[in-house]
Design an enzyme around this catalytic site. Structure first.
Site, PDB file in Angstrom:
ATOM      1  N   ASP A 406      83.096 -57.133 -29.925  1.00 29.90           N
ATOM      2  CA  ASP A 406      84.021 -58.140 -29.413  1.00 29.90           C
ATOM      3  C   ASP A 406      85.451 -57.849 -29.876  1.00 29.90           C
ATOM      4  O   ASP A 406      85.672 -57.371 -30.995  1.00 29.90           O
ATOM      5  CB  ASP A 406      83.573 -59.519 -29.938  1.00 29.90           C
ATOM      6  N   GLU A 431      84.914 -54.432 -26.059  1.00 24.23           N
ATOM      7  CA  GLU A 431      85.674 -55.307 -25.162  1.00 24.23           C
ATOM      8  C   GLU A 431      87.157 -55.036 -25.380  1.00 24.23           C
ATOM      9  O   GLU A 431      87.809 -55.687 -26.191  1.00 24.23           O
ATOM     10  CB  GLU A 431      85.352 -56.781 -25.449  1.00 24.23           C
ATOM     11  N   ASP A 514      83.499 -64.957 -20.265  1.00 26.71           N
ATOM     12  CA  ASP A 514      84.909 -65.339 -20.362  1.00 26.71           C
ATOM     13  C   ASP A 514      85.567 -65.465 -18.995  1.00 26.71           C
ATOM     14  O   ASP A 514      86.241 -66.452 -18.709  1.00 26.71           O
ATOM     15  CB  ASP A 514      85.683 -64.292 -21.178  1.00 26.71           C
TER      16      ASP A 514
END
Length: 636
Positions: A406, A431, A514
């Site tokens: 992340d 990410e 998201d």
């Protein structure tokens, strides 16, 4: 001599236009007589130009509101205008000079450009549109958009000089913003058309002789881009993101336990799971006690049972690793939240020093700041050792097979490399969410710099980690949502995302927790979801299907995804598959993948069989189709 005059529809503005091929040896003489009006000469000249005629000379007479203009004109090849074309040229000029509500500043561009676009509009609906037609239409539309912006700018200058009403001026300035965006969009389309022409201009490859083919087989293989480590696994992986933003409400581990076989039967080889640790937020992205694996998704025991079930069905399980930041359990002596609990009982010395709201005493942050929680200082060896040992625990004891890192913009890629090297996962991807590049709110055609930043991050991990292809997502959803399919090929004829530069390190996706779900930060247009999946499930890169689209979306999307997964597996399409773009226009995109599968997106007309594409002498057969997409595959 032809002298049959024709007038415009408005009698007060009538013009007589007469053609003469007899009085001049080299040119057609055109006489225009009638009432004068603003910018008439520029309109007439522009009308001849947009009709494909060159004005050699002109005699201009204006008196008492009347004009008598005589032009000597030739065709583009230096000849007289054929008499059979007189009526159409006359009609075109009258159309260009007709009274119009469009601003006439600058008239020669505004009026003529609008007429050109009207003349070329039929090209949009022609499936046989060639590259010259596409170039002509793109140029006309760009010119028209430029004229509209210039006219609006002039209006604003005039209104300011006359102290116009503030509200009226504000409305006009909003129009200017819209006009600027319109011009940017047309400029991007023109750039794409020019890029397509450069690609097509390359000399086609000549058929190889049997001897050349034999020699080619004896050559050593061309080395792929060097990379070691997990990355996207075998290259044939197909991911399912097995959660959304609200999955913490649904006892996710138990829910997925009942879906393991369904996920396996669909053809997924790996599932991406949410962060497993205790967290301040139920979604898991504000982790607290890393070793405590009882979370809002279920207990540690339920997690272990689920991972075992996935492994029994040959599915890898990827953990979402949140290590940029970590939430403290209590306040330190300075009254700030920097005292951590559990097995990793750090203090403020573990927090980056440029994170003052948490009293950090570590080294300065080496990446982007995450304001909501203490940023962890990965530059310290003891911190890296603690994180590495925790990840080894997840890998060796809990059973996770790989990592989704992340917010990797918050710390160096070299640290990811260390964690990957120490834990030897089957897959690893980060990410790296970077904003695409826009001008006046319009997505730029060229996103090379955007995808290069993602590639650079993968490089910084020594190629051990792949990354989500946000470039492809941004371009793809703009292309299908606005019917700008020309966006789907870069200036070198490749896919325009990370998949076009380093496909084995591109994790392609349509939406995630998201961008979609209930957060909807950057959602893919819902009606175009089938097109989006037709693209990523046939193209190179490692595709990731979103939980909502597979289990919650309506309109038969699940069946379409299942059919596309079957095509991908059946034809062995993988992260390094070869793409040859066959067409990229406003209303249609078409490509051939690995000389086995053809795909078309958009409302435009295209098929491999009409284009003469065959595999082993056979036409391709239809495999999957739906709203604005179709996929064909080679016959067995």
């Amino acid at each position: 001599m032809s002298s049959s005059p024709m007038s415009s529809m408005d009698g007060s503005d009538s013009l007589d236009i007469m053609f003469d091929n007899n009085s001049d040896d080299e040119c057609t003489v055109v006489t225009v007589e009638g009432k004068d009006k603003a910018h008439l000469l520029m309109s007439l000249t522009g009308g001849f130009s947009s009709a494909g005629l060159t004005v050699i000379s002109a005699s201009i007479t204006s008196d008492d509101g009347r004009v008598l203009d005589v032009f000597r004109v030739q065709t583009a090849d230096g000849k007289k205008v054929p008499e059979e074309q007189f009526p159409s040229v006359r009609t075109h000029i009258l159309s260009v000079t007709a009274t119009t509500s469009r601003s006439s500043m600058p008239a020669i561009y505004g009026i003529v450009a609008a007429a050109e676009v009207e003349r070329l509009k039929p090209l949009r609906s022609q499936s046989t549109q060639n590259d010259v037609d596409a170039l002509e239409l793109a140029a006309a539309e760009m010119t028209q958009a430029a004229a509209e912006l210039v006219a609006t700018e002039r209006d604003i200058i005039r209104m300011r000089a006359s102290n116009a009403d503030a509200r009226t001026l504000q409305t006009k300035e909003a129009n200017r913003t819209e006009a600027a965006a319109g011009l940017e969009r047309k400029m991007a389309a023109m750039q794409a058309v020019l890029a397509a022409r450069r690609n097509l201009a390359t000399e086609p490859e000549k058929p190889k002789s049997p001897t050349e083919k034999l020699l080619e087989t004896l050559k050593p293989p061309t080395p792929m881009r060097a990379a070691a480590g997990a990355g996207s696994g075998s290259g044939s992986e197909i991911l399912l993101q097995a959660f959304n933003w609200e999955s913490h409400r649904q006892k996710l581990y138990k829910q997925l336990q009942g879906r393991v076989k369904d996920i396996s039967d669909a053809g997924f080889t790996a599932v991406w799971m949410p962060p497993p640790s205790d967290s301040v937020s139920p979604q898991g992205y504000l982790p607290r006690d890393l070793y405590s694996l009882d979370s809002a998704y279920g207990t540690e025991g339920e997690l272990r049972e689920l991972i075992t079930a996935f492994h029994q069905n040959n599915i890898k399980v990827i953990a979402d690793i949140v290590i940029n930041h970590r939430c403290a359990n209590s306040q330190g002596s300075d009254g700030k939240w920097n005292k951590f609990g559990g097995r990793l009982a750090w203090d403020s010395s573990a927090i980056c020093s440029n994170n003052p709201s948490f009293g950090g005493r570590g080294n300065p942050k080496q990446g982007d700041d995450y304001a909501a929680a203490p940023n962890i200082d990965h530059s310290q060896e003891r911190i890296r050792n603690d994180i590495g040992n925790w990840m080894k625990y997840l890998r060796n004891s809990i059973g996770f097979d790989g990592w989704r890192f992340d917010f990797v913009r918050g710390y160096l890629g070299s640290y990811c490399k260390q964690y990957i090297d120490e834990t030897v996962p089957a897959m690893a991807f980060g990410e790296y969410w970077d904003s695409c590049e826009y001008t006046d709110g319009v997505l730029n055609y060229n996103q090379d710099a955007h995808r290069q930043r993602t590639v650079n991050w993968c490089d910084s991990t020594g190629g051990t980690s792949a990354a989500f292809d946000f470039t492809t997502k941004g371009i793809l959803q703009e292309a299908v949502g606005r019917r700008e399919y020309w966006r789907l090929v870069d200036s070198q004829g490749r896919p325009p995302g990370v998949m076009g530069m380093w496909p084995s390190r591109a994790i392609t996706f349509i939406d995630n927790h998201d961008t979609g779900s209930t957060l909807n930060h950057w959602p893919f247009p819902s009606r175009n979801l089938p097109e989006g999946y037709a693209y990523i499930l046939t193209h190179p890169g490692t595709p990731c299907v979103f939980y909502d689209h597979f289990y919650q979306e309506e309109n038969n999307l699940r069946k379409i995804i299942l059919d596309l997964l079957k095509v991908r597996r059946k034809n062995g399409l993988n992260a390094r598959s070869k793409v040859v773009v066959k067409k990229s226009a406003a209303d249609v995109y078409a490509a051939l993948i690995d000389d086995k599968v053809a795909v078309k997106l958009g409302p435009g007309d295209w098929s491999p069989n009409h284009s003469g594409i065959k595999v082993n002498g056979k036409e391709l057969k239809s495999a999957v189709s739906g709203f604005q997409f179709a996929v064909w595959e080679a016959q067995q």
